[in-house]
Structures are given as C-alpha cells and as structure tokens.
Design a protein around this motif. Structure first.
Motif, PDB file in Angstrom:
ATOM      1  N   GLN A  73      50.119  90.318 -24.516  1.00  0.00           N
ATOM      2  CA  GLN A  73      49.687  88.999 -25.014  1.00  0.00           C
ATOM      3  C   GLN A  73      50.781  88.353 -25.864  1.00  0.00           C
ATOM      4  OE1 GLN A  73      45.843  88.002 -24.762  1.00  0.00           O
ATOM      5  NE2 GLN A  73      46.240  89.288 -22.994  1.00  0.00           N
ATOM      6  N   ARG A  74      52.032  88.517 -25.434  1.00  0.00           N
ATOM      7  CA  ARG A  74      53.140  87.934 -26.201  1.00  0.00           C
ATOM      8  C   ARG A  74      54.176  87.280 -25.306  1.00  0.00           C
ATOM      9  NH1 ARG A  74      54.816  92.110 -30.820  1.00  0.00           N
ATOM     10  NH2 ARG A  74      56.093  90.357 -31.483  1.00  0.00           N
ATOM     11  N   ASN A  75      55.150  86.605 -25.935  1.00  0.00           N
ATOM     12  CA  ASN A  75      56.251  85.961 -25.209  1.00  0.00           C
ATOM     13  C   ASN A  75      57.222  87.034 -24.690  1.00  0.00           C
ATOM     14  OD1 ASN A  75      58.708  86.243 -27.159  1.00  0.00           O
ATOM     15  ND2 ASN A  75      56.913  85.812 -28.422  1.00  0.00           N
ATOM     16  N   PRO A  76      58.235  86.660 -23.887  1.00  0.00           N
ATOM     17  CA  PRO A  76      59.118  87.679 -23.301  1.00  0.00           C
ATOM     18  C   PRO A  76      59.767  88.614 -24.327  1.00  0.00           C
ATOM     19  CG  PRO A  76      59.495  85.564 -22.257  1.00  0.00           C
ATOM     20  CD  PRO A  76      58.515  85.311 -23.352  1.00  0.00           C
ATOM     21  N   VAL A  77      60.328  88.070 -25.398  1.00  0.00           N
ATOM     22  CA  VAL A  77      60.984  88.944 -26.370  1.00  0.00           C
ATOM     23  C   VAL A  77      59.934  89.816 -27.079  1.00  0.00           C
ATOM     24  CG1 VAL A  77      62.372  89.028 -28.472  1.00  0.00           C
ATOM     25  CG2 VAL A  77      62.900  87.354 -26.704  1.00  0.00           C
ATOM     26  N   GLY A  78      58.819  89.199 -27.472  1.00  0.00           N
ATOM     27  CA  GLY A  78      57.748  89.932 -28.149  1.00  0.00           C
ATOM     28  C   GLY A  78      57.208  91.054 -27.271  1.00  0.00           C
ATOM     29  N   THR A  79      57.125  90.800 -25.970  1.00  0.00           N
ATOM     30  CA  THR A  79      56.635  91.814 -25.047  1.00  0.00           C
ATOM     31  C   THR A  79      57.506  93.056 -25.080  1.00  0.00           C
ATOM     32  OG1 THR A  79      55.571  90.260 -23.553  1.00  0.00           O
ATOM     33  CG2 THR A  79      56.315  92.315 -22.585  1.00  0.00           C
ATOM     34  N   PHE A  80      58.823  92.843 -24.944  1.00  0.00           N
ATOM     35  CA  PHE A  80      59.711  94.005 -24.956  1.00  0.00           C
ATOM     36  C   PHE A  80      59.700  94.692 -26.325  1.00  0.00           C
ATOM     37  CE2 PHE A  80      61.466  91.857 -21.182  1.00  0.00           C
ATOM     38  CZ  PHE A  80      61.458  92.931 -20.311  1.00  0.00           C
ATOM     39  N   LYS A  81      59.574  93.875 -27.385  1.00  0.00           N
ATOM     40  CA  LYS A  81      59.544  94.463 -28.726  1.00  0.00           C
ATOM     41  C   LYS A  81      58.321  95.351 -28.895  1.00  0.00           C
ATOM     42  CE  LYS A  81      62.223  91.398 -31.679  1.00  0.00           C
ATOM     43  NZ  LYS A  81      62.145  90.202 -32.537  1.00  0.00           N
ATOM     44  N   SER A  82      57.184  94.939 -28.310  1.00  0.00           N
ATOM     45  CA  SER A  82      55.994  95.737 -28.555  1.00  0.00           C
ATOM     46  C   SER A  82      55.933  96.963 -27.658  1.00  0.00           C
ATOM     47  CB  SER A  82      54.725  94.882 -28.445  1.00  0.00           C
ATOM     48  OG  SER A  82      54.469  94.586 -27.104  1.00  0.00           O
ATOM     49  N   LEU A  83      56.749  97.014 -26.611  1.00  0.00           N
ATOM     50  CA  LEU A  83      56.691  98.183 -25.728  1.00  0.00           C
ATOM     51  C   LEU A  83      57.905  99.096 -25.845  1.00  0.00           C
ATOM     52  CD1 LEU A  83      55.250  96.554 -22.461  1.00  0.00           C
ATOM     53  CD2 LEU A  83      54.015  97.917 -24.135  1.00  0.00           C
ATOM     54  N   SER A  84      58.952  98.634 -26.534  1.00  0.00           N
ATOM     55  CA  SER A  84      60.151  99.463 -26.629  1.00  0.00           C
ATOM     56  C   SER A  84      60.853  99.219 -27.951  1.00  0.00           C
ATOM     57  CB  SER A  84      61.099  99.130 -25.471  1.00  0.00           C
ATOM     58  OG  SER A  84      62.406  99.530 -25.775  1.00  0.00           O
ATOM     59  N   LYS A  85      61.533 100.257 -28.446  1.00  0.00           N
ATOM     60  CA  LYS A  85      62.253 100.087 -29.716  1.00  0.00           C
ATOM     61  C   LYS A  85      63.696  99.689 -29.464  1.00  0.00           C
ATOM     62  CE  LYS A  85      59.627 103.036 -32.797  1.00  0.00           C
ATOM     63  NZ  LYS A  85      58.764 103.691 -31.761  1.00  0.00           N
ATOM     64  N   SER A  86      64.119  99.785 -28.206  1.00  0.00           N
ATOM     65  CA  SER A  86      65.537  99.589 -27.925  1.00  0.00           C
ATOM     66  C   SER A  86      65.951  98.120 -27.956  1.00  0.00           C
ATOM     67  CB  SER A  86      65.850 100.223 -26.564  1.00  0.00           C
ATOM     68  OG  SER A  86      66.794  99.459 -25.883  1.00  0.00           O
ATOM     69  N   LYS A  87      67.049  97.872 -28.670  1.00  0.00           N
ATOM     70  CA  LYS A  87      67.597  96.513 -28.767  1.00  0.00           C
ATOM     71  C   LYS A  87      67.974  95.975 -27.388  1.00  0.00           C
ATOM     72  CE  LYS A  87      68.494  95.158 -33.225  1.00  0.00           C
ATOM     73  NZ  LYS A  87      67.753  96.197 -33.889  1.00  0.00           N
ATOM     74  N   PHE A  88      68.403  96.904 -26.535  1.00  0.00           N
ATOM     75  CA  PHE A  88      68.809  96.475 -25.196  1.00  0.00           C
ATOM     76  C   PHE A  88      67.668  95.729 -24.505  1.00  0.00           C
ATOM     77  CE2 PHE A  88      68.694  97.214 -20.601  1.00  0.00           C
ATOM     78  CZ  PHE A  88      69.862  96.557 -20.241  1.00  0.00           C
ATOM     79  N   TRP A  89      66.462  96.314 -24.566  1.00  0.00           N
ATOM     80  CA  TRP A  89      65.340  95.685 -23.873  1.00  0.00           C
ATOM     81  C   TRP A  89      64.914  94.387 -24.551  1.00  0.00           C
ATOM     82  CZ3 TRP A  89      64.887  96.685 -19.053  1.00  0.00           C
ATOM     83  CH2 TRP A  89      65.271  97.939 -18.585  1.00  0.00           C
ATOM     84  N   HIS A  90      65.074  94.339 -25.883  1.00  0.00           N
ATOM     85  CA  HIS A  90      64.761  93.069 -26.550  1.00  0.00           C
ATOM     86  C   HIS A  90      65.692  91.981 -26.032  1.00  0.00           C
ATOM     87  CE1 HIS A  90      63.380  95.728 -30.196  1.00  0.00           C
ATOM     88  NE2 HIS A  90      62.747  95.997 -29.072  1.00  0.00           N
ATOM     89  N   SER A  91      66.957  92.367 -25.786  1.00  0.00           N
ATOM     90  CA  SER A  91      67.910  91.348 -25.344  1.00  0.00           C
ATOM     91  C   SER A  91      67.631  90.909 -23.901  1.00  0.00           C
ATOM     92  CB  SER A  91      69.344  91.840 -25.502  1.00  0.00           C
ATOM     93  OG  SER A  91      69.587  92.862 -24.572  1.00  0.00           O
ATOM     94  N   VAL A  92      66.927  91.757 -23.141  1.00  0.00           N
ATOM     95  CA  VAL A  92      66.545  91.329 -21.791  1.00  0.00           C
ATOM     96  C   VAL A  92      65.567  90.148 -21.903  1.00  0.00           C
ATOM     97  CG1 VAL A  92      65.327  91.997 -19.676  1.00  0.00           C
ATOM     98  CG2 VAL A  92      66.930  93.579 -20.759  1.00  0.00           C
ATOM     99  N   GLY A  93      64.634  90.244 -22.854  1.00  0.00           N
ATOM    100  CA  GLY A  93      63.746  89.116 -23.112  1.00  0.00           C
ATOM    101  C   GLY A  93      64.549  87.893 -23.533  1.00  0.00           C
ATOM    102  N   GLY A  94      65.565  88.144 -24.376  1.00  0.00           N
ATOM    103  CA  GLY A  94      66.425  87.055 -24.849  1.00  0.00           C
ATOM    104  C   GLY A  94      67.176  86.391 -23.715  1.00  0.00           C
ATOM    105  N   MET A  95      67.616  87.187 -22.751  1.00  0.00           N
ATOM    106  CA  MET A  95      68.335  86.614 -21.610  1.00  0.00           C
ATOM    107  C   MET A  95      67.406  85.670 -20.824  1.00  0.00           C
ATOM    108  SD  MET A  95      70.267  88.486 -18.432  1.00  0.00           S
ATOM    109  CE  MET A  95      68.837  88.875 -17.427  1.00  0.00           C
ATOM    110  N   GLY A  96      66.122  86.046 -20.767  1.00  0.00           N
ATOM    111  CA  GLY A  96      65.152  85.185 -20.090  1.00  0.00           C
ATOM    112  C   GLY A  96      65.044  83.836 -20.775  1.00  0.00           C
ATOM    113  N   ILE A  97      65.035  83.852 -22.098  1.00  0.00           N
ATOM    114  CA  ILE A  97      64.926  82.600 -22.847  1.00  0.00           C
ATOM    115  C   ILE A  97      66.147  81.714 -22.553  1.00  0.00           C
ATOM    116  CG2 ILE A  97      64.646  81.592 -25.158  1.00  0.00           C
ATOM    117  CD1 ILE A  97      62.370  83.502 -24.492  1.00  0.00           C
ATOM    118  N   VAL A  98      67.333  82.336 -22.581  1.00  0.00           N
ATOM    119  CA  VAL A  98      68.560  81.574 -22.304  1.00  0.00           C
ATOM    120  C   VAL A  98      68.522  81.014 -20.883  1.00  0.00           C
ATOM    121  CG1 VAL A  98      71.078  81.731 -22.093  1.00  0.00           C
ATOM    122  CG2 VAL A  98      69.895  82.928 -23.953  1.00  0.00           C
TER     123      VAL A  98
END
Ligand code: TRP
Length: 463
Positions: A73-98
């Motif tokens: 129930q979150r945006n792309p970055v929030g989704t990866f943040k809530s399912l993984s601790k790795s910065k790499f996966w958070h940045s995958v959400g970030g790439m989507g935003i860009v």
C-alpha cells in the motif's frame, strides 16, 4: 496533514481499478506509437514477437507490480523500503520515479499534438487537402513551428497538472469509465472505414503475414520496450495504482483484463491505420508522424468525417491525458509520501520541471533538429533511454525482486487474497506464473538488454 495520517484512498470497485489501470495503459503507446513502431519494424513478424513479449514477460511482470503495490500500500520507493533493507532496492524504486519524470516530458510533447489536432479538425483544414501528401505537409508545418509545439506542450501539461492537483483518483476512475468505451467504439468505426477503402488489403497483409527476414536483435528489443511502455510497466505506475487496491479484489483476473484491453486497442488501431496507409499509398515506415499523416485522409473520405475527426482527436487527447496523469501521479505520490511535500507543492514543482525538460524535446522537431547527443535528437534520446533501457531494466529488477528477494512463497500468499477461486481450481496457473517470473522473464529481458548494448554481437563474433 501528512499523507500517512489520513487513511489511504482506495478504488471504488474492482472495475474502477481495471478501467483506471487500463486508462494508464491505453494511450499514445497504443494509438500513436504501436502503428509506427510496427511500420518501421517490418509488420507482422514484429507483432508476433510483441504479442509473445506481452504474454510471457508483460503479464507476469504486471502481476508482480500490482501485487507489490497492493501488498505494501505504498509508492515505488516506499514499497521497496518496506520489503527490503538494501539501499540498492530502494534505488530501483528511485529509478522508476526518474523514468516516470523523463517519460512525462516527451509524452506531453506528442500529447500536445493531439490537443492541437482537435483545433485543426474543428477548423476543418483536412477538407482543404487536395492530395494525400498535404496531410504530411501540414503536420510538418505545425511541428516545424516552435511556438505551436511548445504552446501545445504547455497547454497539455497545465491540464494534466490541474487534474492531478485536484485529486486524481476520482477523476481517473470516473473519467476512465466513460472515456474508454467511447474510444473503443470510435476506433472501430475508423477501422471499418479503413478496411473498406480500396487497396486496404495490402495493409492487412503487412500486418498479418510475417516476413521473418525483417527480424533482428533490435526488433526484439523494440518489441519488448513496446510491451513495457504500452502496459505502463517497469517504473512503478502499476505498482502505485495497485497500492490503492483492496485485498478483496482479484489481482490475477484484473491484470489479465488490463492486458486484453490494452492489446486489443493496439491491434484495432494497427488495422485502422495500416489499411488506410496502404490504400492511400503512404510509407508505413515514416515514423512518429504516421497517424497524423494518415488519419486526416481517412476522415475526409468517410461519412460524417468532420465530426469523427474532432471526436477522434478529443479521444486521443483524453487517452493521452489519463496516461500522463498516471505518470505525474507516481512522481507526486513519492514526493508526498516519502518527502512529506504537500500535494500542491509536488504537482506544481514536478509538473513545471517536466514541462521544462519537455521543451528541448519539443524543439527537436524544429530549432534543435541538428542538435544531436549520441547521434539522436533530445526527443529521440529521452525516448530511447526510457523505452529501450530504463523500462526493461526496471521490469527485470522487479521480477528478480519478487521471485528471488521477497520470495515467491510470500508473493503467492498475497496473490491468493481475493483470488481464492482461482486457487481452488488447481494451481497450475500459479505455478506457471512462478516459472515465468523466476526464469523466463528475467533471462529473456537480460538477453535482450545484453543484445542492445552489443554484447551478444561480440560473443557471436568470437565463433
Ligand atoms: N502506457 C501509456 C501509453 O501506452 C504510457 C504510460 C503511462 C507509461 N504510464 C506509464 C509508460 C508508465 C511507461 C510507464 O500511452
């Protein structure tokens, strides 16, 4: 009030979600890009590869995206943040935003043309053409005018921003329910007129008899990019829409319905345009101007053509609008949820920024035609980077994430919610999805991406 404090909005019904998601999926990608991409890549053989990409890669990735959003129930970055601790996966959400941001910038340029063409149609200019090629000349003179093209970009972006500002969900859900069926009926009418034109059978042959000699590695890359683009995949748009979905609704059947709607609209648009391209004797491979060169000629030859032409461009504009809204919504959702911006601030700043980035794209058709980066105009470059690289890469990473990091067992538990009946009938469909997401999709996307950067050529050269 910060977004988290208020309960998160949800779609009114499953149909609401399906039509809103179809509204995001169905847009310029189907009616503008699909025909010209098919035309420039050899016709039927390309369509077959495209359909395979949609079925084998698009559908499994769509399911994965919607499921990720609905689960967290979150945006792309929030989704990866809530399912993984790795910065790499958070940045995958970030790439989507860009990616969403870049796509919006060039998308709004072409959407602006559709807006401008409502005015052209209403002025009746198509009926002054004495020769089919006049439509092309007219298009070139409009897009060659920096003021026209930037002006239309501006108008389109301001409309998109004002809707996203005043709460998209109700707008999108309601609007899509009315607009999508009308678009379908109109497209069929244009298709029927196209097919009944003399000489149209050549066009149908081009669309349905494959010539495999025209297929190369690039063709497969383009087909995959088209599959991602048309389904709004690879950057978290479907994930964001899925985040407004209730756990009572069936993710599997919804996703299937979205794919079927999107694919049939693209095929109908293809038939409508190619039957007339060949009947009128235009070049199928002429690129982004294709529908603007052909359709005016069809309208002048059909009963009620004046009204149809206005309606058609209004609907093209509305289809583009629902898609652009989804792009701006993803970017906005991120800034509102994660950075605590107000919705108003996010929409005004991000929309203006996308508008600003769209200006060099718009000028690629006139003042900046000779300004090339890596051999491409600014418009072509932003298109290429997102369409051929960022979206497939995003889809690749999303499938890896769901299949290997989050884990298919957890994913299947979530998938089952709202889709119990499907599971009762046996789990072969679910197992199919597991295999596709775990192996087929990532491996195929990876190979296509390697090919696009020339690695496969280097390997084959060794032998
Ligand atoms: N799918 C839309 C079209 O075909 C464009 C679009 C909207 C999109 N949102 C997206 C493409 C997100 C990629 C990603 O016109």
């Amino acid at each position: 009030m910060a977004a988290q404090d208020s309960p998160r909005e949800q779609w009114g019904s499953k149909l609401g979600f399906v039509l809103a998601a179809a509204g995001s999926a169905i847009g310029l990608g189907n009616i503008w890009a699909f025909p010209y991409v098919v035309g420039s890549n050899g016709g039927a053989a390309f369509i077959i590869i495209y359909l395979l990409c949609v079925a084998v890669i698009g559908l499994p990735v769509l399911l994965a995206e919607v499921l990720l959003g609905r689960t967290t129930q979150r945006n792309p970055v929030g989704t990866f943040k809530s399912l993984s601790k790795s910065k790499f996966w958070h940045s995958v959400g970030g790439m989507g935003i860009v990616a969403g941001f870049i796509i919006l910038s060039f998308y709004a340029v072409v959407a602006g043309w559709s807006f401008g063409y409502i005015i052209e149609a209403a002025r009746g200019v198509f009926f002054d053409f004495s020769n089919p090629s006049d439509a092309q000349i007219h298009f070139d003179s409009l897009t060659g005018n920096p003021l026209w093209i930037v002006g239309m970009l501006f108008v389109f972006m301001v409309i998109t921003m004002s809707i996203v500002l005043s709460g998209v969900r109700k707008g999108i859900e309601k609007g899509s329910k009315i607009m999508m069926p009308i678009l379908f009926v109109l497209l069929i009418a244009v298709m029927v007129r196209g097919i009944t034109m003399e000489g149209s059978s050549e066009g149908l042959k081009f669309l349905f008899y494959p010539d495999w000699s025209k297929i190369s590695g690039t063709t497969v890359l383009v087909a995959l990019g088209q599959a991602f683009f048309t389904l709004s995949l690879g950057m978290g748009a479907m994930l964001t829409y899925g985040s407004y979905m209730s756990k009572k609704d069936n993710v599997v059947s919804s996703s299937l319905e979205i794919v079927v709607l999107d694919t049939s609209i693209a095929l109908v648009a293809g038939v409508a345009i190619f039957s007339s391209v060949f009947a009128i004797g235009l070049d199928p491979a002429e690129g982004p101007g294709l529908i603007f060169h052909t359709l005016p000629n069809v309208f002048t030859r059909m009963a009620g053509g004046y009204i149809f032409s206005i309606l058609f461009f209004i609907l093209l504009f509305l289809a583009a609008l629902t898609s652009a809204m989804s792009l701006l919504e993803v970017v906005t959702a991120y800034f509102v949820d994660e950075l605590k911006w107000s919705r108003k601030k996010a929409v005004l700043i991000l929309g203006s920024f996308a508008l600003f980035l769209g200006i060099p794209s718009a000028l690629s058709f006139n003042l900046l035609t000779d300004f090339k980066l890596f051999g491409l105009t600014f418009f072509d470059l932003t298109f290429y980077i997102t369409f051929n690289i960022m979206l497939p890469l995003g889809g690749f990473l999303i499938s890896i994430f769901v299949a290997w990091i989050w884990g298919l067992d957890k994913a299947v538990v979530e998938l089952q919610k709202g889709a119990e009946s499907l599971f009762e009938k046996g789990s072969w469909r679910v197992n199919l999805w597991r295999i596709f997401l775990k192996f087929f999709a990532p491996v195929l996307i990876f190979l296509v991406l390697l090919n696009s950067i020339g690695v496969l050529d280097m390997i084959t050269d060794l032998f």
